[in-house]
Design a protein around this motif. Structure first.
Motif, PDB file in Angstrom:
ATOM      1  N   ARG A 133       0.844  -1.189   0.000  1.00 25.73           N
ATOM      2  CA  ARG A 133       0.000   0.000   0.000  1.00 25.73           C
ATOM      3  C   ARG A 133       0.885   1.246   0.000  1.00 25.73           C
ATOM      4  O   ARG A 133       1.942   1.260   0.618  1.00 25.73           O
ATOM      5  N   ILE A 134       0.425   2.267  -0.684  1.00 24.41           N
ATOM      6  CA  ILE A 134       1.171   3.509  -0.784  1.00 24.41           C
ATOM      7  C   ILE A 134       0.497   4.549   0.111  1.00 24.41           C
ATOM      8  O   ILE A 134      -0.675   4.900  -0.091  1.00 24.41           O
ATOM      9  N   HIS A 135       1.233   4.996   1.114  1.00 26.76           N
ATOM     10  CA  HIS A 135       0.776   6.092   1.980  1.00 26.76           C
ATOM     11  C   HIS A 135       2.004   6.702   2.637  1.00 26.76           C
ATOM     12  O   HIS A 135       3.089   6.637   2.061  1.00 26.76           O
ATOM     13  N   GLU A 136       1.860   7.286   3.815  1.00 24.14           N
ATOM     14  CA  GLU A 136       2.935   8.066   4.427  1.00 24.14           C
ATOM     15  C   GLU A 136       4.223   7.293   4.680  1.00 24.14           C
ATOM     16  O   GLU A 136       5.297   7.871   4.729  1.00 24.14           O
ATOM     17  N   ARG A 137       4.148   5.977   4.847  1.00 21.96           N
ATOM     18  CA  ARG A 137       5.372   5.229   5.142  1.00 21.96           C
ATOM     19  C   ARG A 137       6.296   5.114   3.930  1.00 21.96           C
ATOM     20  O   ARG A 137       7.484   4.880   4.070  1.00 21.96           O
ATOM     21  N   PHE A 138       5.743   5.249   2.718  1.00 22.13           N
ATOM     22  CA  PHE A 138       6.516   5.086   1.490  1.00 22.13           C
ATOM     23  C   PHE A 138       7.318   6.358   1.229  1.00 22.13           C
ATOM     24  O   PHE A 138       6.771   7.450   1.144  1.00 22.13           O
ATOM     25  N   ASP A 139       8.638   6.217   1.062  1.00 21.23           N
ATOM     26  CA  ASP A 139       9.520   7.351   0.803  1.00 21.23           C
ATOM     27  C   ASP A 139       9.655   7.528  -0.710  1.00 21.23           C
ATOM     28  O   ASP A 139      10.513   6.926  -1.356  1.00 21.23           O
ATOM     29  N   ALA A 140       8.764   8.361  -1.274  1.00 19.43           N
ATOM     30  CA  ALA A 140       8.737   8.573  -2.721  1.00 19.43           C
ATOM     31  C   ALA A 140      10.024   9.226  -3.213  1.00 19.43           C
ATOM     32  O   ALA A 140      10.490   8.930  -4.319  1.00 19.43           O
ATOM     33  N   ALA A 141      10.615  10.096  -2.414  1.00 19.07           N
ATOM     34  CA  ALA A 141      11.863  10.741  -2.823  1.00 19.07           C
ATOM     35  C   ALA A 141      12.990   9.721  -2.940  1.00 19.07           C
ATOM     36  O   ALA A 141      13.808   9.793  -3.868  1.00 19.07           O
ATOM     37  N   LEU A 142      13.029   8.751  -2.040  1.00 17.83           N
ATOM     38  CA  LEU A 142      14.051   7.703  -2.102  1.00 17.83           C
ATOM     39  C   LEU A 142      13.844   6.826  -3.340  1.00 17.83           C
ATOM     40  O   LEU A 142      14.791   6.528  -4.073  1.00 17.83           O
ATOM     41  N   ALA A 143      12.605   6.425  -3.592  1.00 18.26           N
ATOM     42  CA  ALA A 143      12.312   5.620  -4.782  1.00 18.26           C
ATOM     43  C   ALA A 143      12.623   6.412  -6.051  1.00 18.26           C
ATOM     44  O   ALA A 143      13.125   5.856  -7.036  1.00 18.26           O
ATOM     45  N   SER A 144      12.353   7.697  -6.047  1.00 19.36           N
ATOM     46  CA  SER A 144      12.649   8.543  -7.195  1.00 19.36           C
ATOM     47  C   SER A 144      14.153   8.648  -7.429  1.00 19.36           C
ATOM     48  O   SER A 144      14.613   8.634  -8.575  1.00 19.36           O
ATOM     49  N   ALA A 145      14.931   8.714  -6.354  1.00 16.34           N
ATOM     50  CA  ALA A 145      16.394   8.752  -6.475  1.00 16.34           C
ATOM     51  C   ALA A 145      16.909   7.467  -7.117  1.00 16.34           C
ATOM     52  O   ALA A 145      17.830   7.501  -7.948  1.00 16.34           O
ATOM     53  N   VAL A 146      16.308   6.333  -6.763  1.00 16.45           N
ATOM     54  CA  VAL A 146      16.693   5.055  -7.365  1.00 16.45           C
ATOM     55  C   VAL A 146      16.367   5.061  -8.857  1.00 16.45           C
ATOM     56  O   VAL A 146      17.196   4.711  -9.700  1.00 16.45           O
ATOM     57  N   ALA A 147      15.153   5.491  -9.212  1.00 20.50           N
ATOM     58  CA  ALA A 147      14.735   5.520 -10.621  1.00 20.50           C
ATOM     59  C   ALA A 147      15.612   6.485 -11.426  1.00 20.50           C
ATOM     60  O   ALA A 147      15.967   6.194 -12.576  1.00 20.50           O
TER      61      ALA A 147
END
Length: 196
Positions: free
Chosen positions: A75-89
Motif C-alpha cells: 500500500r502507498i501512503h505516508e510510510r513510502f519514501d517517494a523521494a528515495l524511490a525517485s532517487a533510485v529511478a
C-alpha cells in the motif's frame, strides 16, 4: 500510526492495546518495537513472533507478467519514501522500477516519482501476482521512511522476497534490520540505498 485518522479512533486503538496489556496472559508481537510498547503498557508476557511466508512456487511467470528490474509491492501512503524511490529511478534510468499497490494517500514527492519514464504503477495486484512479481524481479526495494510507525511494522514483502531468493534492499526497518548480515542490503541513507 498514520493509518489511524482522528483523535477518537486513536484513543480507541490505544485503549485496545491497554486492555490487551492489562488482561492478556500472553501476547505475540511481530516486531521488537511493538513488543516494547506493549511491555511499557504493563503486559506480563509479550513474545516476539515475526511474520514469515511459505516458499514461493518457482514456476516461471509469463513473459508479459515479468517485471524487469526492481519491484515494490504494498500500500502507498505516508510510510513510502517517494523521494528515495525517485532517487533510485533517476540513478538507474535503464531499469524499470515497478511500484505495485493501491495509492491510499499520496506521499510527499509522489507526482515526481510517478512521472519518471522508467517507473511503472500497475496499482493493486492480487497476492499471487505480487509474489510472482517479487520472484521474477532482480531485487525487491523497501523504501519505507524510518520512524516509530515503520519500526512497529514487519514488511511481509521482504519475507516473500527472501523465500523466493530475490535480493532485498531496505531502509533499516523490520524485518530486514534484524536479519543476519548478507540476507539483505540494509541502507540507512539515500546514497547507500541507490548504490545497493
Amino acid at each position: 500510526s498514520p493509518l489511524v485518522r482522528g483523535e477518537r479512533r486513536r484513543r480507541a486503538v490505544v485503549e485496545g492495546y491497554r486492555a490487551a496489556a492489562a488482561g492478556a496472559d500472553l501476547i505475540f508481537a511481530n516486531t521488537s518495537a511493538m513488543r516494547d510498547r506493549l511491555c511499557e503498557l504493563g503486559a506480563r508476557d509479550v513474545r516476539l513472533l515475526p511474520n514469515a511466508c511459505p516458499p514461493v512456487d518457482p514456476r516461471p511467470v509469463a513473459a508479459g507478467d515479468r517485471p524487469a528490474g526492481l519491484v515494490y509491492v504494498g500500500r502507498i501512503h505516508e510510510r513510502f519514501d517517494a523521494a528515495l524511490a525517485s532517487a533510485v529511478a533517476a540513478a538507474l534510468p535503464e531499469t524499470i522500477v515497478t511500484i505495485a499497490g493501491p495509492v491510499e494517500r499520496e506521499p510527499v514527492g509522489w507526482p515526481a516519482l510517478a512521472a519518471r519514464p522508467n517507473v511503472r504503477l500497475p496499482g493493486r495486484v492480487t497476492s499471487t501476482a505480487a509474489r510472482q512479481m517479487i520472484g521474477a524481479a532482480a531485487g525487491l526495494i523497501v523504501p519505507h521512511r524510518v520512524d516509530d510507525y515503520t519500526r512497529t511494522q514487519d514488511a511481509m514483502k521482504a519475507w516473500d522476497a527472501l523465500a523466493s531468493g530475490t535480493p532485498v534492499i531496505s531502509t533499516p526497518i523490520p524485518p530486514a534490520d534484524a536479519w543476519p548480515p548478507g540476507l539483505s542490503e540494509v541502507c540507512p541513507d539515500t546514497e547507500t540505498f541507490v548504490a545497493a
